[in-house]
Design a protein around this motif. Structure first.
Motif, short mmCIF file in Angstrom:
data_model
loop_
_atom_site.label_atom_id
_atom_site.label_comp_id
_atom_site.label_asym_id
_atom_site.label_seq_id
_atom_site.Cartn_x
_atom_site.Cartn_y
_atom_site.Cartn_z
N PHE A 35 0.84 -1.20 0.00
CA PHE A 35 0.00 0.00 0.00
C PHE A 35 0.87 1.26 0.00
CE2 PHE A 35 -3.49 -2.51 2.41
CZ PHE A 35 -3.90 -3.08 1.22
N GLY A 36 0.69 2.07 -1.01
CA GLY A 36 1.42 3.34 -1.09
C GLY A 36 2.85 3.22 -1.62
N MET A 37 3.27 2.00 -1.95
CA MET A 37 4.65 1.85 -2.45
C MET A 37 4.79 2.37 -3.89
SD MET A 37 5.40 -2.11 -3.49
CE MET A 37 6.62 -1.88 -4.73
N ASN A 38 6.00 2.77 -4.22
CA ASN A 38 6.27 3.24 -5.57
C ASN A 38 7.11 2.20 -6.30
OD1 ASN A 38 7.54 4.70 -7.83
ND2 ASN A 38 6.48 6.45 -6.93
N PHE A 39 6.62 1.73 -7.43
CA PHE A 39 7.34 0.66 -8.13
C PHE A 39 8.00 1.15 -9.43
CE2 PHE A 39 2.91 0.51 -9.38
CZ PHE A 39 2.94 0.33 -10.74
N GLN A 40 8.31 2.45 -9.44
CA GLN A 40 8.97 3.00 -10.64
C GLN A 40 10.35 2.35 -10.84
OE1 GLN A 40 9.66 7.23 -10.64
NE2 GLN A 40 9.74 7.32 -12.87
N LYS A 41 11.06 2.15 -9.72
CA LYS A 41 12.41 1.61 -9.84
C LYS A 41 12.55 0.23 -9.20
CE LYS A 41 14.34 6.15 -10.32
NZ LYS A 41 14.79 7.32 -9.59
N GLN A 42 11.42 -0.43 -8.99
CA GLN A 42 11.49 -1.80 -8.47
C GLN A 42 10.38 -2.64 -9.09
OE1 GLN A 42 10.35 -2.17 -4.26
NE2 GLN A 42 10.11 0.03 -4.25
N GLU A 43 10.49 -3.93 -8.91
CA GLU A 43 9.55 -4.84 -9.56
C GLU A 43 8.15 -4.73 -8.94
OE1 GLU A 43 9.36 -9.53 -10.71
OE2 GLU A 43 11.19 -8.76 -9.81
N PHE A 44 7.16 -4.79 -9.79
CA PHE A 44 5.78 -4.73 -9.30
C PHE A 44 5.42 -6.05 -8.61
CE2 PHE A 44 1.18 -5.34 -9.98
CZ PHE A 44 0.73 -4.25 -9.26
N PRO A 45 4.84 -5.98 -7.40
CA PRO A 45 4.55 -7.22 -6.67
C PRO A 45 3.29 -7.93 -7.19
CG PRO A 45 3.91 -5.34 -5.36
CD PRO A 45 4.49 -4.79 -6.62
N GLN A 46 3.36 -8.37 -8.42
CA GLN A 46 2.21 -8.99 -9.09
C GLN A 46 1.64 -10.18 -8.32
OE1 GLN A 46 1.00 -7.76 -12.34
NE2 GLN A 46 -0.73 -8.89 -11.48
N LYS A 47 2.54 -11.00 -7.78
CA LYS A 47 2.10 -12.24 -7.10
C LYS A 47 1.22 -11.93 -5.89
CE LYS A 47 3.65 -16.66 -5.37
NZ LYS A 47 2.69 -16.63 -4.28
N VAL A 48 1.56 -10.84 -5.21
CA VAL A 48 0.79 -10.47 -4.01
C VAL A 48 -0.67 -10.25 -4.40
CG1 VAL A 48 0.54 -8.71 -2.20
CG2 VAL A 48 2.81 -9.44 -2.92
N PHE A 49 -0.88 -9.54 -5.51
CA PHE A 49 -2.24 -9.23 -5.95
C PHE A 49 -2.94 -10.47 -6.53
CE2 PHE A 49 -0.22 -5.12 -5.71
CZ PHE A 49 -1.15 -4.44 -4.95
N ASP A 50 -2.17 -11.30 -7.21
CA ASP A 50 -2.76 -12.55 -7.72
C ASP A 50 -3.24 -13.41 -6.56
OD1 ASP A 50 -2.19 -11.75 -10.26
OD2 ASP A 50 -0.37 -12.97 -10.49
N ASP A 51 -2.45 -13.43 -5.49
CA ASP A 51 -2.83 -14.22 -4.31
C ASP A 51 -4.09 -13.68 -3.64
OD1 ASP A 51 -0.71 -15.87 -4.74
OD2 ASP A 51 0.58 -15.02 -3.17
#
Lengths: 146, 291
Positions: free
Chosen positions: B194-210
Protein backbone atom coordinates in the motif's frame (compact mmCIF):
# COMPACT_ATOMS: atom_id res chain seq x y z
CA UNK A 1 -18.39 66.69 -48.09
CA UNK A 2 -15.88 64.49 -46.29
CA UNK A 3 -17.91 64.80 -43.11
CA UNK A 4 -21.09 63.72 -44.93
CA UNK A 5 -19.34 60.75 -46.50
CA UNK A 6 -17.93 59.53 -43.22
CA UNK A 7 -21.37 59.97 -41.63
CA UNK A 8 -22.93 57.90 -44.43
CA UNK A 9 -20.22 55.27 -44.01
CA UNK A 10 -20.89 55.08 -40.26
CA UNK A 11 -24.62 54.59 -40.85
CA UNK A 12 -23.93 51.74 -43.29
CA UNK A 13 -21.59 50.14 -40.77
CA UNK A 14 -24.27 50.25 -38.10
CA UNK A 15 -26.83 48.74 -40.50
CA UNK A 16 -24.49 45.91 -41.46
CA UNK A 17 -23.75 45.07 -37.81
CA UNK A 18 -27.47 45.17 -36.99
CA UNK A 19 -28.28 42.95 -40.01
CA UNK A 20 -25.61 40.42 -39.09
CA UNK A 21 -26.79 40.24 -35.49
CA UNK A 22 -30.45 39.89 -36.58
CA UNK A 23 -29.82 37.12 -39.14
CA UNK A 24 -27.57 35.19 -36.77
CA UNK A 25 -30.13 35.38 -33.96
CA UNK A 26 -33.05 34.28 -36.16
CA UNK A 27 -31.00 31.63 -37.90
CA UNK A 28 -30.18 30.00 -34.58
CA UNK A 29 -33.82 30.00 -33.57
CA UNK A 30 -35.14 28.81 -36.92
CA UNK A 31 -32.92 25.74 -37.24
CA UNK A 32 -32.83 25.13 -33.43
CA UNK A 33 -29.24 23.95 -33.49
CA UNK A 34 -28.33 21.91 -30.45
CA UNK A 35 -26.75 23.63 -27.49
CA UNK A 36 -23.50 21.87 -26.81
CA UNK A 37 -21.74 21.55 -23.46
CA UNK A 38 -18.66 19.62 -22.36
CA UNK A 39 -19.09 17.05 -19.63
CA UNK A 40 -16.92 14.25 -18.25
CA UNK A 41 -17.52 10.56 -17.68
CA UNK A 42 -16.87 9.78 -14.01
CA UNK A 43 -16.76 5.97 -13.66
CA UNK A 44 -13.82 3.65 -14.20
CA UNK A 45 -15.40 2.34 -17.39
CA UNK A 46 -18.78 2.59 -19.07
CA UNK A 47 -20.80 2.52 -22.24
CA UNK A 48 -22.23 4.99 -24.64
CA UNK A 49 -25.60 3.33 -25.27
CA UNK A 50 -27.57 3.49 -28.47
CA UNK A 51 -30.76 4.19 -26.54
CA UNK A 52 -31.62 5.53 -23.07
CA UNK A 53 -31.56 2.09 -21.48
CA UNK A 54 -28.89 0.05 -19.68
CA UNK A 55 -29.61 -2.99 -21.88
CA UNK A 56 -29.28 -0.99 -25.09
CA UNK A 57 -26.39 -1.75 -27.47
CA UNK A 58 -23.04 -0.25 -26.59
CA UNK A 59 -21.73 2.11 -29.26
CA UNK A 60 -18.46 2.90 -27.52
CA UNK A 61 -16.59 2.04 -24.33
CA UNK A 62 -16.01 5.11 -22.17
CA UNK A 63 -13.19 5.68 -19.70
CA UNK A 64 -13.12 7.90 -16.66
CA UNK A 65 -12.30 11.46 -17.65
CA UNK A 66 -13.55 11.09 -21.24
CA UNK A 67 -14.85 14.40 -22.52
CA UNK A 68 -18.38 14.29 -23.84
CA UNK A 69 -20.47 16.83 -25.66
CA UNK A 70 -23.99 16.94 -24.36
CA UNK A 71 -26.67 17.55 -26.92
CA UNK A 72 -29.85 19.03 -25.62
CA UNK A 73 -32.83 19.00 -27.92
CA UNK A 74 -36.40 20.17 -27.61
CA UNK A 75 -37.69 16.65 -27.99
CA UNK A 76 -37.60 14.55 -24.83
CA UNK A 77 -36.35 11.03 -25.35
CA UNK A 78 -38.86 8.35 -24.42
CA UNK A 79 -37.42 5.84 -21.96
CA UNK A 80 -38.69 3.04 -19.78
CA UNK A 81 -35.74 3.51 -17.46
CA UNK A 82 -36.31 5.15 -14.10
CA UNK A 83 -33.03 7.00 -14.44
CA UNK A 84 -32.33 10.22 -16.27
CA UNK A 85 -30.34 9.69 -19.44
CA UNK A 86 -28.38 12.30 -21.33
CA UNK A 87 -27.91 12.37 -25.08
CA UNK A 88 -24.32 13.10 -25.91
CA UNK A 89 -21.61 12.89 -28.49
CA UNK A 90 -18.08 11.61 -28.42
CA UNK A 91 -16.14 11.47 -31.66
CA UNK A 92 -18.52 10.33 -34.37
CA UNK A 93 -20.85 8.57 -31.97
CA UNK A 94 -24.07 9.96 -30.54
CA UNK A 95 -25.68 7.97 -27.76
CA UNK A 96 -26.89 7.95 -24.17
CA UNK A 97 -25.31 7.80 -20.73
CA UNK A 98 -26.99 7.88 -17.33
CA UNK A 99 -26.98 11.39 -15.89
CA UNK A 100 -25.46 10.24 -12.59
CA UNK A 101 -22.43 8.85 -14.44
CA UNK A 102 -21.35 12.23 -15.81
CA UNK A 103 -20.15 15.48 -14.28
CA UNK A 104 -19.54 19.10 -15.19
CA UNK A 105 -16.19 19.02 -13.46
CA UNK A 106 -13.19 16.96 -14.46
CA UNK A 107 -13.28 13.97 -12.10
CA UNK A 108 -10.38 12.53 -10.14
CA UNK A 109 -10.01 9.19 -11.90
CA UNK A 110 -8.49 6.08 -10.35
CA UNK A 111 -7.30 4.89 -13.77
CA UNK A 112 -5.44 8.16 -14.36
CA UNK A 113 -4.12 8.62 -10.85
CA UNK A 114 -2.81 5.04 -10.66
CA UNK A 115 -2.19 4.60 -14.37
CA UNK A 116 0.81 2.27 -14.11
CA UNK A 117 -0.78 0.23 -11.32
CA UNK A 118 -3.91 -0.37 -13.41
CA UNK A 119 -1.75 -1.23 -16.45
CA UNK A 120 -0.15 -4.06 -14.46
CA UNK A 121 -3.46 -5.96 -14.49
CA UNK A 122 -3.45 -6.11 -18.30
CA UNK A 123 -7.08 -5.20 -18.70
CA UNK A 124 -8.23 -6.23 -22.13
CA UNK A 125 -10.99 -4.65 -24.16
CA UNK A 126 -13.43 -7.37 -22.97
CA UNK A 127 -12.56 -6.53 -19.36
CA UNK A 128 -13.25 -2.86 -19.99
CA UNK A 129 -16.49 -3.81 -21.74
CA UNK A 130 -17.52 -6.00 -18.80
CA UNK A 131 -16.55 -3.31 -16.30
CA UNK A 132 -18.93 -0.94 -18.08
CA UNK A 133 -21.64 -3.60 -18.08
CA UNK A 134 -21.02 -4.12 -14.35
CA UNK A 135 -21.86 -0.48 -13.71
CA UNK A 136 -24.97 -0.85 -15.88
CA UNK A 137 -26.02 -3.90 -13.84
CA UNK A 138 -25.43 -2.52 -10.34
CA UNK A 139 -28.36 -1.33 -8.28
CA UNK A 140 -26.88 1.97 -7.09
CA UNK A 141 -28.05 3.64 -3.93
CA UNK A 142 -27.02 5.91 -1.12
CA UNK A 143 -28.33 6.47 2.37
CA UNK A 144 -28.77 10.14 3.14
CA UNK A 145 -26.84 12.46 5.40
CA UNK A 146 -27.97 12.40 9.03
CA UNK B 1 14.72 54.39 -21.63
CA UNK B 2 14.05 53.63 -25.32
CA UNK B 3 17.11 55.63 -26.24
CA UNK B 4 19.22 53.61 -23.88
CA UNK B 5 18.02 50.30 -25.31
CA UNK B 6 18.57 51.57 -28.83
CA UNK B 7 22.06 52.64 -27.98
CA UNK B 8 22.72 49.21 -26.45
CA UNK B 9 21.44 47.52 -29.61
CA UNK B 10 23.71 49.74 -31.72
CA UNK B 11 26.73 49.08 -29.55
CA UNK B 12 26.44 45.23 -29.56
CA UNK B 13 26.94 44.74 -33.35
CA UNK B 14 29.86 47.14 -33.30
CA UNK B 15 31.40 45.10 -30.50
CA UNK B 16 31.07 41.88 -32.47
CA UNK B 17 32.61 43.58 -35.43
CA UNK B 18 35.57 44.69 -33.40
CA UNK B 19 36.32 41.04 -32.66
CA UNK B 20 36.80 40.35 -36.38
CA UNK B 21 40.54 39.73 -36.95
CA UNK B 22 40.39 41.64 -40.24
CA UNK B 23 39.40 44.81 -38.47
CA UNK B 24 42.28 44.74 -36.05
CA UNK B 25 43.41 48.13 -37.12
CA UNK B 26 40.22 49.87 -36.06
CA UNK B 27 40.36 51.56 -32.72
CA UNK B 28 38.91 49.56 -29.83
CA UNK B 29 35.67 50.76 -28.37
CA UNK B 30 35.54 50.40 -24.67
CA UNK B 31 32.11 49.65 -23.32
CA UNK B 32 31.00 50.04 -19.79
CA UNK B 33 29.15 46.74 -19.22
CA UNK B 34 28.15 47.71 -15.75
CA UNK B 35 25.91 50.37 -17.30
CA UNK B 36 24.21 47.76 -19.52
CA UNK B 37 23.71 45.63 -16.49
CA UNK B 38 22.13 48.56 -14.75
CA UNK B 39 19.81 49.09 -17.70
CA UNK B 40 18.76 45.47 -17.69
CA UNK B 41 18.28 45.65 -13.96
CA UNK B 42 16.14 48.74 -14.27
CA UNK B 43 14.03 47.05 -16.94
CA UNK B 44 13.54 44.07 -14.58
CA UNK B 45 14.66 41.76 -17.38
CA UNK B 46 16.85 39.79 -15.06
CA UNK B 47 13.93 39.20 -12.73
CA UNK B 48 11.79 38.10 -15.66
CA UNK B 49 14.44 35.62 -16.79
CA UNK B 50 14.77 34.25 -13.26
CA UNK B 51 11.00 33.93 -12.96
CA UNK B 52 10.83 32.09 -16.28
CA UNK B 53 13.60 29.71 -15.25
CA UNK B 54 11.96 29.04 -11.90
CA UNK B 55 8.66 28.36 -13.64
CA UNK B 56 10.29 25.92 -16.07
CA UNK B 57 12.05 24.20 -13.17
CA UNK B 58 8.78 24.01 -11.25
CA UNK B 59 6.97 22.51 -14.23
CA UNK B 60 9.68 19.92 -14.73
CA UNK B 61 9.58 18.98 -11.06
CA UNK B 62 5.78 18.72 -11.22
CA UNK B 63 5.98 16.48 -14.29
CA UNK B 64 8.51 14.25 -12.55
CA UNK B 65 6.33 14.14 -9.44
CA UNK B 66 3.24 13.26 -11.50
CA UNK B 67 5.14 10.54 -13.33
CA UNK B 68 6.39 9.13 -10.04
CA UNK B 69 2.85 9.20 -8.60
CA UNK B 70 1.57 7.15 -11.50
CA UNK B 71 3.74 4.29 -10.28
CA UNK B 72 2.15 4.32 -6.86
CA UNK B 73 0.16 1.42 -5.47
CA UNK B 74 -3.03 2.91 -4.00
CA UNK B 75 -3.40 3.19 -0.25
CA UNK B 76 -5.77 0.88 1.63
CA UNK B 77 -8.59 3.46 1.48
CA UNK B 78 -8.53 3.51 -2.33
CA UNK B 79 -7.59 -0.01 -3.37
CA UNK B 80 -10.36 -2.31 -2.17
CA UNK B 81 -13.21 -1.30 -4.48
CA UNK B 82 -10.85 -1.70 -7.44
CA UNK B 83 -9.72 -5.17 -6.33
CA UNK B 84 -13.27 -6.36 -5.62
CA UNK B 85 -14.55 -5.13 -8.97
CA UNK B 86 -11.54 -6.63 -10.72
CA UNK B 87 -12.41 -9.95 -9.09
CA UNK B 88 -16.05 -9.60 -10.25
CA UNK B 89 -14.86 -8.88 -13.81
CA UNK B 90 -12.48 -11.85 -13.80
CA UNK B 91 -15.38 -14.09 -12.63
CA UNK B 92 -18.10 -12.74 -14.89
CA UNK B 93 -19.03 -16.13 -16.30
CA UNK B 94 -18.95 -17.92 -12.98
CA UNK B 95 -20.97 -15.32 -11.09
CA UNK B 96 -23.46 -14.77 -13.94
CA UNK B 97 -24.30 -11.18 -13.17
CA UNK B 98 -24.74 -9.90 -16.72
CA UNK B 99 -28.43 -10.54 -17.28
CA UNK B 100 -31.59 -8.50 -17.64
CA UNK B 101 -33.61 -8.22 -14.45
CA UNK B 102 -36.65 -6.30 -13.30
CA UNK B 103 -36.33 -3.29 -11.04
CA UNK B 104 -37.12 -4.56 -7.55
CA UNK B 105 -36.91 -1.07 -6.06
CA UNK B 106 -34.16 -2.20 -3.68
CA UNK B 107 -32.18 1.04 -4.10
CA UNK B 108 -34.78 3.22 -2.39
CA UNK B 109 -35.92 0.59 0.11
CA UNK B 110 -32.45 -0.35 1.30
CA UNK B 111 -31.35 3.30 1.51
CA UNK B 112 -34.33 4.05 3.75
CA UNK B 113 -33.70 0.89 5.78
CA UNK B 114 -30.08 1.92 6.38
CA UNK B 115 -31.11 5.40 7.46
CA UNK B 116 -33.66 3.93 9.89
CA UNK B 117 -30.90 1.82 11.44
CA UNK B 118 -28.57 4.83 11.68
CA UNK B 119 -26.28 4.05 8.73
CA UNK B 120 -25.87 7.35 6.93
CA UNK B 121 -24.00 8.40 3.79
CA UNK B 122 -23.30 4.88 2.64
CA UNK B 123 -22.90 4.46 -1.12
CA UNK B 124 -23.98 0.95 -1.96
CA UNK B 125 -23.98 -1.14 -5.10
CA UNK B 126 -26.01 -4.34 -5.26
CA UNK B 127 -25.20 -6.84 -7.98
CA UNK B 128 -27.83 -9.49 -8.59
CA UNK B 129 -26.48 -12.86 -9.68
CA UNK B 130 -28.23 -15.44 -11.78
CA UNK B 131 -26.47 -18.05 -9.71
CA UNK B 132 -27.57 -20.33 -6.87
CA UNK B 133 -24.07 -21.11 -5.59
CA UNK B 134 -23.29 -17.70 -4.10
CA UNK B 135 -26.25 -16.64 -1.96
CA UNK B 136 -25.08 -13.25 -0.68
CA UNK B 137 -21.80 -11.49 0.05
CA UNK B 138 -20.47 -8.04 0.76
CA UNK B 139 -17.07 -7.56 -0.86
CA UNK B 140 -14.37 -5.32 0.60
CA UNK B 141 -14.63 -1.74 -0.60
CA UNK B 142 -13.37 1.79 0.02
CA UNK B 143 -14.68 3.69 3.07
CA UNK B 144 -18.37 4.69 2.91
CA UNK B 145 -18.95 2.21 0.09
CA UNK B 146 -20.43 -1.28 -0.03
CA UNK B 147 -20.45 -3.79 -2.88
CA UNK B 148 -23.07 -6.50 -2.42
CA UNK B 149 -23.58 -9.71 -4.35
CA UNK B 150 -27.04 -11.23 -4.04
CA UNK B 151 -28.38 -14.34 -5.73
CA UNK B 152 -31.64 -13.80 -7.62
CA UNK B 153 -32.56 -17.56 -7.54
CA UNK B 154 -31.93 -17.59 -3.76
CA UNK B 155 -34.20 -14.58 -3.42
CA UNK B 156 -36.93 -16.20 -5.53
CA UNK B 157 -36.83 -19.66 -3.95
CA UNK B 158 -37.21 -18.20 -0.46
CA UNK B 159 -39.67 -15.60 -1.71
CA UNK B 160 -37.72 -13.00 0.23
CA UNK B 161 -39.36 -9.67 1.01
CA UNK B 162 -37.41 -6.41 0.61
CA UNK B 163 -37.08 -6.28 4.39
CA UNK B 164 -35.59 -9.79 4.53
CA UNK B 165 -33.16 -8.95 1.73
CA UNK B 166 -32.21 -5.76 3.57
CA UNK B 167 -31.55 -7.73 6.77
CA UNK B 168 -29.18 -10.08 4.96
CA UNK B 169 -27.44 -7.13 3.29
CA UNK B 170 -27.09 -5.45 6.68
CA UNK B 171 -25.59 -8.64 8.11
CA UNK B 172 -23.10 -8.78 5.22
CA UNK B 173 -22.28 -5.10 5.57
CA UNK B 174 -21.51 -5.47 9.27
CA UNK B 175 -19.45 -8.56 8.55
CA UNK B 176 -17.39 -6.32 6.29
CA UNK B 177 -17.18 -3.56 8.86
CA UNK B 178 -15.73 -6.15 11.22
CA UNK B 179 -13.16 -6.85 8.47
CA UNK B 180 -14.10 -10.52 8.33
CA UNK B 181 -13.69 -10.63 4.54
CA UNK B 182 -10.59 -8.41 4.36
CA UNK B 183 -8.78 -10.33 7.09
CA UNK B 184 -9.27 -13.53 5.12
CA UNK B 185 -7.92 -12.19 1.83
CA UNK B 186 -5.20 -9.75 2.78
CA UNK B 187 -1.69 -10.87 3.55
CA UNK B 188 1.09 -8.98 5.39
CA UNK B 189 2.76 -8.66 1.99
CA UNK B 190 -0.28 -6.89 0.60
CA UNK B 191 -0.21 -4.34 3.40
CA UNK B 192 3.44 -3.62 2.60
CA UNK B 193 2.51 -2.71 -0.98
CA UNK B 194 0.00 0.00 0.00
CA UNK B 195 1.42 3.34 -1.09
CA UNK B 196 4.65 1.85 -2.45
CA UNK B 197 6.27 3.24 -5.57
CA UNK B 198 7.34 0.66 -8.13
CA UNK B 199 8.97 3.00 -10.64
CA UNK B 200 12.41 1.61 -9.84
CA UNK B 201 11.49 -1.80 -8.47
CA UNK B 202 9.55 -4.84 -9.56
CA UNK B 203 5.78 -4.73 -9.30
CA UNK B 204 4.55 -7.22 -6.67
CA UNK B 205 2.21 -8.99 -9.09
CA UNK B 206 2.10 -12.24 -7.10
CA UNK B 207 0.79 -10.47 -4.01
CA UNK B 208 -2.24 -9.23 -5.95
CA UNK B 209 -2.76 -12.55 -7.72
CA UNK B 210 -2.83 -14.22 -4.31
CA UNK B 211 -5.41 -11.76 -3.02
CA UNK B 212 -7.72 -12.48 -5.94
CA UNK B 213 -7.17 -16.21 -5.41
CA UNK B 214 -8.17 -15.76 -1.75
CA UNK B 215 -11.42 -14.12 -2.90
CA UNK B 216 -12.11 -17.29 -4.93
CA UNK B 217 -11.39 -19.54 -1.96
CA UNK B 218 -13.62 -17.59 0.39
CA UNK B 219 -16.61 -17.05 -1.92
CA UNK B 220 -16.65 -20.30 -3.88
CA UNK B 221 -15.38 -22.71 -1.27
CA UNK B 222 -14.51 -22.00 2.34
CA UNK B 223 -16.89 -19.26 3.48
CA UNK B 224 -16.73 -17.98 7.05
CA UNK B 225 -15.93 -19.98 10.17
CA UNK B 226 -17.98 -20.55 13.34
CA UNK B 227 -16.15 -17.89 15.28
CA UNK B 228 -16.82 -15.25 12.63
CA UNK B 229 -20.42 -16.38 12.34
CA UNK B 230 -20.92 -16.14 16.10
CA UNK B 231 -19.43 -12.63 16.12
CA UNK B 232 -21.76 -11.35 13.39
CA UNK B 233 -24.81 -13.07 14.88
CA UNK B 234 -24.21 -11.35 18.20
CA UNK B 235 -23.69 -8.03 16.41
CA UNK B 236 -27.02 -8.44 14.60
CA UNK B 237 -28.70 -9.22 17.91
CA UNK B 238 -27.38 -5.99 19.40
CA UNK B 239 -28.64 -3.99 16.40
CA UNK B 240 -32.05 -5.58 15.94
CA UNK B 241 -33.27 -6.81 19.31
CA UNK B 242 -34.76 -3.47 20.33
CA UNK B 243 -37.09 -3.56 17.32
CA UNK B 244 -39.53 -6.47 17.67
CA UNK B 245 -40.58 -6.50 14.00
CA UNK B 246 -37.01 -6.57 12.73
CA UNK B 247 -35.94 -9.09 15.34
CA UNK B 248 -38.74 -11.55 14.61
CA UNK B 249 -38.25 -11.13 10.85
CA UNK B 250 -34.53 -11.89 11.28
CA UNK B 251 -35.21 -15.03 13.36
CA UNK B 252 -37.82 -16.29 10.86
CA UNK B 253 -35.41 -15.57 8.02
CA UNK B 254 -32.62 -17.66 9.56
CA UNK B 255 -35.11 -20.47 10.12
CA UNK B 256 -36.26 -20.25 6.49
CA UNK B 257 -32.70 -20.41 5.21
CA UNK B 258 -31.92 -23.33 7.55
CA UNK B 259 -34.85 -25.31 6.19
CA UNK B 260 -33.81 -24.55 2.61
CA UNK B 261 -30.22 -25.69 3.16
CA UNK B 262 -31.50 -28.96 4.65
CA UNK B 263 -34.12 -29.73 2.04
CA UNK B 264 -32.76 -28.35 -1.25
CA UNK B 265 -29.61 -29.94 -2.66
CA UNK B 266 -28.75 -26.74 -4.55
CA UNK B 267 -28.32 -24.95 -1.24
CA UNK B 268 -26.67 -27.69 0.77
CA UNK B 269 -23.43 -25.68 0.81
CA UNK B 270 -25.04 -22.63 2.39
CA UNK B 271 -24.17 -23.94 5.86
CA UNK B 272 -20.59 -24.34 4.66
CA UNK B 273 -20.35 -20.66 3.68
CA UNK B 274 -22.30 -19.43 6.70
CA UNK B 275 -22.11 -22.00 9.49
CA UNK B 276 -24.81 -22.52 10.30
CA UNK B 277 -28.42 -21.29 10.43
CA UNK B 278 -29.20 -23.92 13.02
CA UNK B 279 -26.34 -22.81 15.26
CA UNK B 280 -27.30 -19.16 14.78
CA UNK B 281 -30.80 -19.89 16.06
CA UNK B 282 -29.36 -21.67 19.08
CA UNK B 283 -27.18 -18.66 19.85
CA UNK B 284 -30.06 -16.24 19.47
CA UNK B 285 -33.04 -17.94 21.02
CA UNK B 286 -33.39 -17.50 24.78
CA UNK B 287 -32.27 -20.49 26.77
CA UNK B 288 -35.01 -22.42 28.53
CA UNK B 289 -34.50 -22.40 32.24
CA UNK B 290 -34.60 -25.80 33.96
CA UNK B 291 -37.37 -26.02 36.50
Amino acid sequence: MIGKLSNLHGRYKLKIVFFLFWTLFFDLNATSLPVVNDLYFTLFSGHLHQGPNAQSTSLKILNCGDKLKVITSDKEEKTNSKFEWVKLQTGNYIGFVRKDFISNDQPSCFNNKYLKFVEKFNLEITDKYNWGRLYDNYVWGKSKVK
Amino acid sequence: MKNLILSVLLIIPSLTKSQDPLDNKKPEIKTDFSKIKDVLKNDQLEEEVNKKLAKEKGLKELEEKELKERFLVPQSNEIWSFLSELWIIRNTEKLKWNFEKPDYGMDEFFAKFLEDQGYYELNFKILLLDNSLIPHFCLPSNPNEAIFLFSAPFMRILDLSKLEISLLLLEDYNRNKMNQFKNRVKSPDLEKTFGMNFQKQEFPQKVFDDVLKSYDDLVFDKGFNFEEQFEITMKMESILKSNTTLWNTYLNLIEKIGNLSKTNLLYKDYAKLYPSPEMQLNWLKPKKKAL
